[in-house]
Design a protein around this motif. Sequence first.
Motif, PDB file in Angstrom:
ATOM      1  N   ARG A  14       0.823  -1.205   0.000  1.00 34.22           N
ATOM      2  CA  ARG A  14       0.000   0.000   0.000  1.00 34.22           C
ATOM      3  C   ARG A  14       0.864   1.264   0.000  1.00 34.22           C
ATOM      4  O   ARG A  14       0.558   2.241  -0.702  1.00 34.22           O
ATOM      5  CB  ARG A  14      -0.931   0.004   1.213  1.00 34.22           C
ATOM      6  CG  ARG A  14      -2.081  -0.987   1.121  1.00 34.22           C
ATOM      7  CD  ARG A  14      -3.032  -0.618   0.008  1.00 34.22           C
ATOM      8  NE  ARG A  14      -4.199  -1.489  -0.042  1.00 34.22           N
ATOM      9  CZ  ARG A  14      -4.774  -1.896  -1.151  1.00 34.22           C
ATOM     10  NH1 ARG A  14      -4.295  -1.514  -2.327  1.00 34.22           N
ATOM     11  NH2 ARG A  14      -5.833  -2.669  -1.129  1.00 34.22           N
ATOM     12  N   ALA A  15       1.947   1.259   0.778  1.00 34.35           N
ATOM     13  CA  ALA A  15       2.827   2.433   0.830  1.00 34.35           C
ATOM     14  C   ALA A  15       3.440   2.713  -0.538  1.00 34.35           C
ATOM     15  O   ALA A  15       3.517   3.865  -0.981  1.00 34.35           O
ATOM     16  CB  ALA A  15       3.908   2.228   1.884  1.00 34.35           C
ATOM     17  N   LYS A  16       3.871   1.655  -1.229  1.00 31.18           N
ATOM     18  CA  LYS A  16       4.483   1.830  -2.545  1.00 31.18           C
ATOM     19  C   LYS A  16       3.463   2.290  -3.575  1.00 31.18           C
ATOM     20  O   LYS A  16       3.737   3.200  -4.378  1.00 31.18           O
ATOM     21  CB  LYS A  16       5.126   0.516  -3.003  1.00 31.18           C
ATOM     22  CG  LYS A  16       5.795   0.580  -4.373  1.00 31.18           C
ATOM     23  CD  LYS A  16       6.977   1.535  -4.376  1.00 31.18           C
ATOM     24  CE  LYS A  16       7.726   1.463  -5.695  1.00 31.18           C
ATOM     25  NZ  LYS A  16       8.898   2.377  -5.724  1.00 31.18           N
ATOM     26  N   LEU A  17       2.272   1.688  -3.562  1.00 34.00           N
ATOM     27  CA  LEU A  17       1.260   2.085  -4.527  1.00 34.00           C
ATOM     28  C   LEU A  17       0.839   3.539  -4.307  1.00 34.00           C
ATOM     29  O   LEU A  17       0.597   4.274  -5.266  1.00 34.00           O
ATOM     30  CB  LEU A  17       0.053   1.155  -4.448  1.00 34.00           C
ATOM     31  CG  LEU A  17       0.304  -0.309  -4.847  1.00 34.00           C
ATOM     32  CD1 LEU A  17      -0.992  -1.108  -4.782  1.00 34.00           C
ATOM     33  CD2 LEU A  17       0.937  -0.422  -6.221  1.00 34.00           C
ATOM     34  N   ASP A  18       0.770   3.958  -3.038  1.00 34.85           N
ATOM     35  CA  ASP A  18       0.487   5.369  -2.755  1.00 34.85           C
ATOM     36  C   ASP A  18       1.569   6.259  -3.350  1.00 34.85           C
ATOM     37  O   ASP A  18       1.289   7.307  -3.944  1.00 34.85           O
ATOM     38  CB  ASP A  18       0.411   5.607  -1.240  1.00 34.85           C
ATOM     39  CG  ASP A  18      -0.878   5.093  -0.619  1.00 34.85           C
ATOM     40  OD1 ASP A  18      -1.820   4.779  -1.369  1.00 34.85           O
ATOM     41  OD2 ASP A  18      -0.934   4.995   0.620  1.00 34.85           O
ATOM     42  N   ALA A  19       2.825   5.831  -3.183  1.00 32.17           N
ATOM     43  CA  ALA A  19       3.961   6.655  -3.619  1.00 32.17           C
ATOM     44  C   ALA A  19       3.990   6.837  -5.133  1.00 32.17           C
ATOM     45  O   ALA A  19       4.444   7.876  -5.622  1.00 32.17           O
ATOM     46  CB  ALA A  19       5.271   6.037  -3.136  1.00 32.17           C
ATOM     47  N   CYS A  78      -6.129   3.312  -4.721  1.00 29.75           N
ATOM     48  CA  CYS A  78      -6.353   2.225  -3.768  1.00 29.75           C
ATOM     49  C   CYS A  78      -7.503   2.592  -2.844  1.00 29.75           C
ATOM     50  O   CYS A  78      -7.852   3.769  -2.708  1.00 29.75           O
ATOM     51  CB  CYS A  78      -5.106   1.987  -2.906  1.00 29.75           C
ATOM     52  SG  CYS A  78      -3.646   1.421  -3.800  1.00 29.75           S
ATOM     53  N   PRO A  79      -8.100   1.632  -2.158  1.00 31.65           N
ATOM     54  CA  PRO A  79      -9.055   1.968  -1.108  1.00 31.65           C
ATOM     55  C   PRO A  79      -8.359   2.760   0.011  1.00 31.65           C
ATOM     56  O   PRO A  79      -7.141   2.638   0.215  1.00 31.65           O
ATOM     57  CB  PRO A  79      -9.514   0.597  -0.590  1.00 31.65           C
ATOM     58  CG  PRO A  79      -9.170  -0.370  -1.682  1.00 31.65           C
ATOM     59  CD  PRO A  79      -7.956   0.177  -2.344  1.00 31.65           C
ATOM     60  N   ARG A  80      -9.145   3.556   0.734  1.00 32.39           N
ATOM     61  CA  ARG A  80      -8.584   4.255   1.912  1.00 32.39           C
ATOM     62  C   ARG A  80      -8.066   3.204   2.897  1.00 32.39           C
ATOM     63  O   ARG A  80      -8.718   2.195   3.150  1.00 32.39           O
ATOM     64  CB  ARG A  80      -9.683   5.102   2.555  1.00 32.39           C
ATOM     65  CG  ARG A  80      -9.233   5.950   3.734  1.00 32.39           C
ATOM     66  CD  ARG A  80     -10.383   6.828   4.234  1.00 32.39           C
ATOM     67  NE  ARG A  80     -11.491   6.027   4.761  1.00 32.39           N
ATOM     68  CZ  ARG A  80     -11.558   5.607   6.043  1.00 32.39           C
ATOM     69  NH1 ARG A  80     -10.602   5.890   6.896  1.00 32.39           N
ATOM     70  NH2 ARG A  80     -12.604   4.899   6.443  1.00 32.39           N
ATOM     71  N   HIS A  81      -6.891   3.460   3.476  1.00 30.08           N
ATOM     72  CA  HIS A  81      -6.254   2.440   4.294  1.00 30.08           C
ATOM     73  C   HIS A  81      -5.240   3.060   5.240  1.00 30.08           C
ATOM     74  O   HIS A  81      -4.773   4.182   5.022  1.00 30.08           O
ATOM     75  CB  HIS A  81      -5.524   1.426   3.404  1.00 30.08           C
ATOM     76  CG  HIS A  81      -4.420   2.080   2.600  1.00 30.08           C
ATOM     77  ND1 HIS A  81      -4.655   2.642   1.363  1.00 30.08           N
ATOM     78  CD2 HIS A  81      -3.107   2.297   2.862  1.00 30.08           C
ATOM     79  CE1 HIS A  81      -3.535   3.167   0.900  1.00 30.08           C
ATOM     80  NE2 HIS A  81      -2.578   2.969   1.792  1.00 30.08           N
ATOM     81  N   ARG A  82      -4.867   2.327   6.265  1.00 29.25           N
ATOM     82  CA  ARG A  82      -3.679   2.592   7.071  1.00 29.25           C
ATOM     83  C   ARG A  82      -3.468   1.442   8.041  1.00 29.25           C
ATOM     84  O   ARG A  82      -4.375   0.655   8.323  1.00 29.25           O
ATOM     85  CB  ARG A  82      -3.762   3.924   7.802  1.00 29.25           C
ATOM     86  CG  ARG A  82      -4.787   4.055   8.916  1.00 29.25           C
ATOM     87  CD  ARG A  82      -4.618   5.415   9.598  1.00 29.25           C
ATOM     88  NE  ARG A  82      -5.683   5.744  10.526  1.00 29.25           N
ATOM     89  CZ  ARG A  82      -5.711   5.350  11.798  1.00 29.25           C
ATOM     90  NH1 ARG A  82      -4.737   4.596  12.281  1.00 29.25           N
ATOM     91  NH2 ARG A  82      -6.719   5.711  12.591  1.00 29.25           N
ATOM     92  N   ILE A  83      -2.235   1.337   8.538  1.00 31.32           N
ATOM     93  CA  ILE A  83      -1.909   0.349   9.567  1.00 31.32           C
ATOM     94  C   ILE A  83      -2.560   0.788  10.878  1.00 31.32           C
ATOM     95  O   ILE A  83      -2.493   1.963  11.250  1.00 31.32           O
ATOM     96  CB  ILE A  83      -0.382   0.213   9.747  1.00 31.32           C
ATOM     97  CG1 ILE A  83       0.264  -0.262   8.435  1.00 31.32           C
ATOM     98  CG2 ILE A  83      -0.050  -0.736  10.890  1.00 31.32           C
ATOM     99  CD1 ILE A  83      -0.099  -1.667   8.026  1.00 31.32           C
TER     100      ILE A  83
END
Length: 386
Positions: free
Chosen positions: A107-112, A117-122
Amino acid sequence: MTFPVVGMVGGGQLARMTHEAGIPLGIRFKLLSDTPQDSAAQVVGEVVVGDYRDLDTLRDFARGCDVITFDHEHVPTEHLRALEADGIPVRPGPDALVHAQDKGVMRAKLDAIGVPCPRHRIVTDVQDVVAFAAEGLAPGEEGDGFPVILKTVRGGYDGKGVWFVRSAQEAADPFRAGVPVLAEEKVDFARELAANVVRSPHGQAVAYPVVESQQVGGVCDTVIAPAPGIAEELALEAQELALRIAKELGVVGHLAVELFETRDGRILVNELAMRPHNSGHWTQDGAVTSQFANHVRAVLDLPLGDPRPRARWTVMANVLGGDFPDMYSAYLHCMARDPQLKIHMYGKDVKPGRKVGHVNTYGDDLDDVLERARHAAGYLRGTITE
């Protein structure tokens, strides 16, 4: 004449079918399998039984291999780096594969790189999940923001390691494993799609038609190629997105990009798989070059084959185990009823809900092709008896 040796880590059905694709090319396979009874271990000539999590086992296995590839993403990243340091080509390499191993890293890489992507976080605990859910509420909207999706960042597949959470009370289970948890919004999607691409070490890449993937209980049930009714612009966007992800992440081999098609016509990336994938099984009989054949070509840096479909429609239906273990006796009915039917069995013991094979059908009439695939899969399982 010397042909290369492909070392395949993992003895499941993906390894079995990849080995099958290499046979016409004279490619030798060496398999690292958990047990001698694994699906691929039944058909590959050179089998090493051992633990892929043990570095010494991996190093011993890699001796004599020209390249290492995989039928799963679970080999520890640091072990793959050690193999590369030993001078052994690993495809896909650890820098790429970690994005399929760790959903947080993905997810971090795809954001970068600007991938939707769907809204997300750890999230760290139940209270953090509650806060994440509330963050999805629009200004003035009432409610608590649930439901949300929780996923362990490593190890999940086929619905395992994934929780559909409707309240704070249901949010505790994922944290009991003691591993990081990724929270994602519950996407209001119209259907699930998949974009399958293959990329070679020198950057050649091909894209298969975008397919619709239908899930039952978190497990892929039916794949329709191409996705019915998909707008040409959206299909091209999905293919271009998958090709860009493969390039940006340095993928070598097959990449499956699982997607949500939202009700307002957008696509969001759900998951990545860097190996042959269930959404590409239709290519065995429905494409000029299958995903398995192109994966072999890619890891050996051979020119890639034509990914175009052979028929207007191809449908893949998974065969799941049920209460009827004697599937061979069902062949007489299935083959007589549909001489064009293609059956692919994995050599697995039949257990309820377990993927033990799949069928492919193809033709010009989608309703007919769908009915034939679902009838055959149901008859083999024993849920259809006539």
